[in-house]
Design a protein around this motif. Structure first.
Motif: not given
Length: 189
Positions: A76, A78-79, A82, A84-88
């Motif tokens: 995975t 992820e930003t 982290k 929330p709802n960030g690009p992954t």
């Protein structure tokens, strides 16, 4: 008033004994069976068999090295930190030869963390932090808000073995310091 050297020696020996027991109790540097592989971040133009890790990329892919043949890795991106709802991005790599790579990936500029775990592995998740930083190009699909900031770009995490080595070095330094404090006549200053 003179002080006895014996209590100081006893204290120094106690420190050394404690440090020695910590070194003996430290876990070994080897990973659990099946957890020996590594993931590298590669620029889209880097050869898949190049063992370099590139902590600053634009278009990129993940390259897997030194896994056991036939292993599967869940990963995975992820930003970081982290958002929330960030690009992954996430996926599964099946490694028939113990090595492989993902497709090319594109994410907005920012700092990211890749985390991976070997399916059936016994160890903890492994991770690396990296930065996506694409040149300013109006046609680039990477425009948009930053994905996050902070964090450290690092290839390897601090391990308990490194911590135990640090304790050992501190103990050796303490002994050296005590020995340097002695006077020419053999008494402590």
């Amino acid at each position: 008033m003179t002080t006895s050297v014996r209590p100081r020696r006893a204290a120094a020996l106690a420190v050394l004994a404690t440090a020695g027991s910590m070194l003996l109790a430290a876990p070994t540097a080897s990973a659990a069976p099946g957890d020996n592989g590594d993931i590298k971040i590669h620029s889209a133009t880097t050869a898949a068999d190049d063992p370099v890790n590139e902590p600053k990329v634009c278009d990129f892919y993940l390259a897997a090295f030194n896994f056991a043949p036939g292993q599967t890795v869940n990963w995975t991106v992820e930003t970081q930190p982290k958002v929330p709802n960030g690009p992954t991005e996430s996926g599964v790599l099946t490694l028939p030869t113990g090595a492989g790579k993902t497709k090319n990936l594109k994410l907005p500029d920012g700092t990211y963390k890749v985390t991976w775990k070997t399916v059936g592995g016994m160890g903890a998740d492994k991770q690396k932090t990296f930065k996506v930083d694409c040149p300013d190009d109006p046609a680039s699909p990477n425009g948009g808000p930053p994905a996050g900031g902070g964090g450290l770009a690092r290839d390897d995490a601090f391990t308990s073995v490194a911590g135990a080595a640090g304790v050992g070095m501190a103990a050796v330094g303490g002994v050296a310091w005590l020995r340097l404090r002695r006077r020419a006549d053999g008494t402590a200053s």
